[in-house]
Design a protein around this motif. Structure first.
Motif, PDB file in Angstrom:
ATOM      1  N   GLU A 225     -23.036  37.478  19.600  1.00  0.00           N
ATOM      2  CA  GLU A 225     -23.860  38.479  20.617  1.00  0.00           C
ATOM      3  C   GLU A 225     -25.201  37.947  21.102  1.00  0.00           C
ATOM      4  OE1 GLU A 225     -23.320  40.715  16.374  1.00  0.00           O
ATOM      5  OE2 GLU A 225     -23.603  38.789  17.197  1.00  0.00           O
ATOM      6  N   GLY A 226     -24.833  36.723  20.770  1.00  0.00           N
ATOM      7  CA  GLY A 226     -25.870  35.920  21.217  1.00  0.00           C
ATOM      8  C   GLY A 226     -26.401  34.212  20.674  1.00  0.00           C
ATOM      9  N   ARG A 227     -27.356  34.498  20.247  1.00  0.00           N
ATOM     10  CA  ARG A 227     -28.096  32.757  19.563  1.00  0.00           C
ATOM     11  C   ARG A 227     -28.884  34.290  17.986  1.00  0.00           C
ATOM     12  NH1 ARG A 227     -33.565  31.284  19.300  1.00  0.00           N
ATOM     13  NH2 ARG A 227     -33.975  28.759  19.004  1.00  0.00           N
ATOM     14  N   ALA A 228     -28.396  33.420  16.931  1.00  0.00           N
ATOM     15  CA  ALA A 228     -29.373  34.032  15.185  1.00  0.00           C
ATOM     16  C   ALA A 228     -29.540  33.144  14.952  1.00  0.00           C
ATOM     17  CB  ALA A 228     -27.426  34.362  14.582  1.00  0.00           C
ATOM     18  N   ILE A 229     -30.980  33.575  14.304  1.00  0.00           N
ATOM     19  CA  ILE A 229     -31.963  33.157  13.891  1.00  0.00           C
ATOM     20  C   ILE A 229     -32.210  33.921  12.404  1.00  0.00           C
ATOM     21  CG2 ILE A 229     -34.098  32.168  13.647  1.00  0.00           C
ATOM     22  CD1 ILE A 229     -33.031  33.314  17.104  1.00  0.00           C
ATOM     23  N   THR A 230     -31.798  33.163  11.249  1.00  0.00           N
ATOM     24  CA  THR A 230     -32.187  33.555  10.213  1.00  0.00           C
ATOM     25  C   THR A 230     -32.935  32.856   9.125  1.00  0.00           C
ATOM     26  OG1 THR A 230     -29.653  33.576  10.395  1.00  0.00           O
ATOM     27  CG2 THR A 230     -31.036  33.292   8.188  1.00  0.00           C
ATOM     28  N   VAL A 231     -33.833  33.416   8.813  1.00  0.00           N
ATOM     29  CA  VAL A 231     -35.292  32.946   7.660  1.00  0.00           C
ATOM     30  C   VAL A 231     -34.777  33.104   6.552  1.00  0.00           C
ATOM     31  CG1 VAL A 231     -36.564  34.647   8.618  1.00  0.00           C
ATOM     32  CG2 VAL A 231     -37.666  32.922   7.592  1.00  0.00           C
ATOM     33  N   THR A 232     -34.617  32.304   5.298  1.00  0.00           N
ATOM     34  CA  THR A 232     -34.652  32.999   3.909  1.00  0.00           C
ATOM     35  C   THR A 232     -36.244  33.167   3.463  1.00  0.00           C
ATOM     36  OG1 THR A 232     -32.703  31.074   4.028  1.00  0.00           O
ATOM     37  CG2 THR A 232     -34.157  32.192   1.724  1.00  0.00           C
ATOM     38  N   GLY A 233     -35.824  34.198   2.377  1.00  0.00           N
ATOM     39  CA  GLY A 233     -36.773  35.457   2.700  1.00  0.00           C
ATOM     40  C   GLY A 233     -37.614  34.418   1.036  1.00  0.00           C
ATOM     41  N   GLU A 234     -38.894  34.715   1.031  1.00  0.00           N
ATOM     42  CA  GLU A 234     -39.733  34.488  -0.682  1.00  0.00           C
ATOM     43  C   GLU A 234     -39.925  32.732  -0.301  1.00  0.00           C
ATOM     44  OE1 GLU A 234     -37.281  36.194  -3.430  1.00  0.00           O
ATOM     45  OE2 GLU A 234     -39.013  38.026  -3.491  1.00  0.00           O
ATOM     46  N   ALA A 235     -40.290  32.760   1.355  1.00  0.00           N
ATOM     47  CA  ALA A 235     -40.494  31.531   1.403  1.00  0.00           C
ATOM     48  C   ALA A 235     -42.339  30.848   0.677  1.00  0.00           C
ATOM     49  CB  ALA A 235     -40.546  31.273   2.461  1.00  0.00           C
ATOM     50  N   GLU A 236     -42.025  29.520   0.314  1.00  0.00           N
ATOM     51  CA  GLU A 236     -43.262  29.035   0.105  1.00  0.00           C
ATOM     52  C   GLU A 236     -43.701  28.064   1.749  1.00  0.00           C
ATOM     53  OE1 GLU A 236     -43.745  27.315  -3.292  1.00  0.00           O
ATOM     54  OE2 GLU A 236     -42.240  28.458  -4.592  1.00  0.00           O
ATOM     55  N   LEU A 237     -45.322  28.321   2.740  1.00  0.00           N
ATOM     56  CA  LEU A 237     -45.646  27.607   3.385  1.00  0.00           C
ATOM     57  C   LEU A 237     -46.121  26.417   3.166  1.00  0.00           C
ATOM     58  CD1 LEU A 237     -45.866  30.592   6.249  1.00  0.00           C
ATOM     59  CD2 LEU A 237     -43.690  29.018   4.995  1.00  0.00           C
ATOM     60  N   ARG A 238     -45.988  24.995   3.328  1.00  0.00           N
ATOM     61  CA  ARG A 238     -46.854  23.791   3.269  1.00  0.00           C
ATOM     62  C   ARG A 238     -47.839  24.203   4.376  1.00  0.00           C
ATOM     63  NH1 ARG A 238     -41.999  22.310   2.018  1.00  0.00           N
ATOM     64  NH2 ARG A 238     -41.992  20.917   3.671  1.00  0.00           N
ATOM     65  N   PRO A 239     -49.083  23.821   3.607  1.00  0.00           N
ATOM     66  CA  PRO A 239     -50.301  23.312   4.949  1.00  0.00           C
ATOM     67  C   PRO A 239     -49.889  22.170   6.337  1.00  0.00           C
ATOM     68  CG  PRO A 239     -51.428  23.230   2.822  1.00  0.00           C
ATOM     69  CD  PRO A 239     -49.817  23.364   2.954  1.00  0.00           C
ATOM     70  N   GLN A 240     -50.351  22.245   7.166  1.00  0.00           N
ATOM     71  CA  GLN A 240     -49.968  20.694   8.087  1.00  0.00           C
ATOM     72  C   GLN A 240     -51.046  20.890   9.111  1.00  0.00           C
ATOM     73  OE1 GLN A 240     -46.628  19.984   8.860  1.00  0.00           O
ATOM     74  NE2 GLN A 240     -46.532  20.920   6.654  1.00  0.00           N
ATOM     75  N   VAL A 241     -50.882  19.908  10.266  1.00  0.00           N
ATOM     76  CA  VAL A 241     -51.869  19.299  10.609  1.00  0.00           C
ATOM     77  C   VAL A 241     -51.382  19.695  12.213  1.00  0.00           C
ATOM     78  CG1 VAL A 241     -53.403  18.132  12.069  1.00  0.00           C
ATOM     79  CG2 VAL A 241     -53.034  17.744   9.904  1.00  0.00           C
ATOM     80  N   ILE A 242     -51.751  20.667  12.460  1.00  0.00           N
ATOM     81  CA  ILE A 242     -51.679  21.117  14.479  1.00  0.00           C
ATOM     82  C   ILE A 242     -51.997  20.748  15.301  1.00  0.00           C
ATOM     83  CG2 ILE A 242     -50.370  23.525  15.742  1.00  0.00           C
ATOM     84  CD1 ILE A 242     -48.635  22.481  12.994  1.00  0.00           C
ATOM     85  N   VAL A 243     -51.252  20.117  16.463  1.00  0.00           N
ATOM     86  CA  VAL A 243     -51.769  19.871  17.792  1.00  0.00           C
ATOM     87  C   VAL A 243     -51.806  20.863  18.685  1.00  0.00           C
ATOM     88  CG1 VAL A 243     -52.225  18.118  19.734  1.00  0.00           C
ATOM     89  CG2 VAL A 243     -52.409  17.222  16.560  1.00  0.00           C
ATOM     90  N   VAL A 244     -51.959  21.662  19.262  1.00  0.00           N
ATOM     91  CA  VAL A 244     -51.483  22.389  20.255  1.00  0.00           C
ATOM     92  C   VAL A 244     -51.387  21.797  21.707  1.00  0.00           C
ATOM     93  CG1 VAL A 244     -51.687  24.718  21.281  1.00  0.00           C
ATOM     94  CG2 VAL A 244     -52.585  24.407  18.561  1.00  0.00           C
ATOM     95  N   PRO A 245     -50.459  21.997  22.334  1.00  0.00           N
ATOM     96  CA  PRO A 245     -50.370  21.218  23.301  1.00  0.00           C
ATOM     97  C   PRO A 245     -50.863  22.552  24.908  1.00  0.00           C
ATOM     98  CG  PRO A 245     -48.457  21.915  23.124  1.00  0.00           C
ATOM     99  CD  PRO A 245     -49.101  21.960  22.158  1.00  0.00           C
ATOM    100  N   GLY A 246     -51.081  21.942  26.064  1.00  0.00           N
ATOM    101  CA  GLY A 246     -51.463  22.484  27.262  1.00  0.00           C
ATOM    102  C   GLY A 246     -50.612  23.810  27.572  1.00  0.00           C
ATOM    103  N   ASP A 247     -51.187  24.886  27.693  1.00  0.00           N
ATOM    104  CA  ASP A 247     -50.255  26.659  27.942  1.00  0.00           C
ATOM    105  C   ASP A 247     -49.500  26.334  29.317  1.00  0.00           C
ATOM    106  OD1 ASP A 247     -49.011  28.789  28.627  1.00  0.00           O
ATOM    107  OD2 ASP A 247     -50.670  29.430  26.679  1.00  0.00           O
ATOM    108  N   ILE A 248     -48.763  26.332  29.333  1.00  0.00           N
ATOM    109  CA  ILE A 248     -47.685  25.923  30.783  1.00  0.00           C
ATOM    110  C   ILE A 248     -47.977  27.285  31.287  1.00  0.00           C
ATOM    111  CG2 ILE A 248     -45.565  27.092  29.899  1.00  0.00           C
ATOM    112  CD1 ILE A 248     -44.204  25.016  32.004  1.00  0.00           C
ATOM    113  N   SER A 249     -47.733  28.558  30.690  1.00  0.00           N
ATOM    114  CA  SER A 249     -48.294  29.666  31.169  1.00  0.00           C
ATOM    115  C   SER A 249     -49.920  29.531  32.230  1.00  0.00           C
ATOM    116  CB  SER A 249     -48.305  31.292  30.375  1.00  0.00           C
ATOM    117  OG  SER A 249     -47.545  31.599  30.199  1.00  0.00           O
ATOM    118  N   SER A 250     -50.536  28.948  31.081  1.00  0.00           N
ATOM    119  CA  SER A 250     -51.819  28.520  31.952  1.00  0.00           C
ATOM    120  C   SER A 250     -52.052  27.441  32.701  1.00  0.00           C
ATOM    121  CB  SER A 250     -52.945  28.583  31.158  1.00  0.00           C
ATOM    122  OG  SER A 250     -53.499  29.539  30.410  1.00  0.00           O
ATOM    123  N   ALA A 251     -51.028  26.580  33.275  1.00  0.00           N
ATOM    124  CA  ALA A 251     -51.104  25.416  34.069  1.00  0.00           C
ATOM    125  C   ALA A 251     -49.816  26.135  35.241  1.00  0.00           C
ATOM    126  CB  ALA A 251     -50.340  24.414  33.676  1.00  0.00           C
TER     127      ALA A 251
END
Length: 450
Positions: A225-251
């Motif tokens: 049917e297209g593109r399938a994205i699967t996530v495995t539940g009961e996940a444990e997320l690790r904290p990150q350092v994120i740098v947000v790029p400029g928004d192309i929708s604003s650009a």
């Protein structure tokens, strides 16, 4: 209630300069949400500090996350944000209703988070958000066990109760939507087993990229049917350092402004050019636009480039419908660019625009017509008859309908109008691009008194 803030811009000469645009709105929302679900401290630089993203931050604080903004530096740069998360499954019952303002992204994605938590939350919003349908999200989340009470028509105000454990599922999207996809994947983080979303066309993939970065198990593969994205539940997320790029929708707004004002040359630094978001650049290239990407690099897992735009002739084309999902928010300003092309530009496959902050097809068609542009409204799109690069008549006051992208699109149109184009109320611009007028002024646009 604050008074409306009319806006009218004009160009007295070419636009020029090097600027940056605010951080990507989609990535900013997700950085806050995933940080709130991680255990430990997540640091975010470049977060968009518009009203929509601040609505997300306020809601997450109400559900137990600690979110703090450090002061900006003396140069006025964006502040650094620190998030101390509660862990997947750790969101708390909010004491009051969650006010989403104008933000559909905040509403739909937070509904996904809450769907697999044993809590009840009420969502409210402004008049524009309260007119937008929520069934596209409540249906799949209902299949996972969440329950909803909505206003007539499946709209806000909406009260939902999540289920824990939620029921994992495989859900085929009826219409490609990054918000619905992300809502289901977020619900799946706290559901046992695997939750799969199948999208008929690829939509922006910031959720998949960032979930992987935070440590979730995410699989992407082709399906019948297209593109399938699967996530495995009961996940444990690790904290990150994120740098947000400029928004192309604003650009998109200074990009089109530079294309249509003769003699202009503008560079926008550090813009995200994710291939699921760069449809505007590809369409403008098909139309003959002089747009180049320099200093291409990767920042925080996202492709980034400096975009340089030089004014020049555009040619009308038939935009491939399959490209719509990669530029759905940029179509209003593409309608403006098409008004100055040689020949006719045909844009179809845009039904999603009818259920945005406003009916963007109808509102843009009405405003363009009032400004002297010939258009033909289609059920799922717009045909724009370009004038070959000449100025449009202008002379109209356009109703933005509480829609930030409508307001900015007509402000850009006014740069090439014989008579002033006035946006009736520019207050909604603060939801995504609070520095829009200042940036356009730096490039050489002039704000007319209204």
């Amino acid at each position: 209630m604050n008074a409306p803030q009319p806006l009218s811009l004009r160009a007295e000469g070419p636009l020029s300069g090097t600027v940056t645009v605010p951080g990507d709105k989609s990535i900013s929302h997700r950085a806050l949400m995933f940080g709130a679900l991680a255990v430990g401290e997540t640091v975010v630089d470049g977060l968009l500090e518009g009203e929509d993203v601040l609505s997300t931050a306020a809601a997450l604080r109400a559900m137990g996350a600690e979110i703090v903004r450090e002061d900006a530096g003396a140069g006025g740069e964006a502040g650094r944000w620190r998030i101390w998360g509660v862990g997947v499954g750790g969101l708390l019952q909010p004491a009051t209703a969650l006010d989403m303002g104008n933000s559909g992204t905040s509403t739909r994605l937070l509904m996904g988070l809450i769907a697999s938590h044993p809590i009840t939350a009420t969502f409210t919003g402004d008049a524009s958000l309260s007119s937008r349908p929520m069934a596209r999200v409540t249906v799949p989340l209902g299949l996972m066990g969440a329950s909803f009470t909505t206003a007539p028509g499946g709209r806000l105000p909406l009260t939902m109760t999540g289920r824990c454990p939620a029921v994992p599922l495989r859900y085929v999207l009826p219409v490609a939507s990054a918000q619905v996809k992300s809502a289901v994947l977020l619900a799946g983080l706290n559901a046992p087993g695997r939750t799969t979303v199948v999208e008929p066309e690829a939509t922006r993939d910031h959720s998949e990229r960032m979930l992987r970065a935070f440590g979730a198990e995410v699989r992407v593969e082709d399906a019948p049917e297209g593109r399938a994205i699967t996530v495995t539940g009961e996940a444990e997320l690790r904290p990150q350092v994120i740098v947000v790029p400029g928004d192309i929708s604003s650009a998109a707004f200074p990009i089109v402004a530079a294309l249509i004002v003769p003699g202009s040359r503008v560079t926008i630094g550090g813009v995200g050019v994710n291939p699921t978001r760069d449809g505007l650049l590809r369409v403008l290239a098909m139309m003959g636009a002089d747009v180049t990407l320099g200093q291409q690099r990767e920042v925080g897992g996202e492709p980034v480039a400096d975009i340089t735009i030089a004014a020049g002739a555009l040619t009308g084309i038939e935009v491939p419908p399959e490209i719509a999902a990669s530029m759905i928010d940029e179509f209003p300003v593409l309608f403006v660019a098409a008004a100055f092309a040689q020949g006719t530009t045909v844009m179809r496959g845009l039904s999603e625009l009818r259920v945005k902050e406003s009916d963007r097809i109808a509102v843009m068609a009405a405003g363009l017509t009032a400004c002297g542009v010939r258009v033909e409204e289609l059920p799922d799109g717009l045909i724009v008859h370009g004038n070959g690069g000449d100025m449009v008549a202008g002379g109209a006051t356009v109703a933005a309908r509480l829609d930030h992208r409508i307001a900015m699109s007509f402000a850009v149109l006014g740069l090439r109008a014989r008579a002033a184009v006035t946006v009736d109320d520019a207050r909604p611009v603060a939801t995504s691009f609070p520095g829009f007028v200042d940036l356009m002024t730096v490039l050489g646009a002039v704000q007319s008194p209204v």
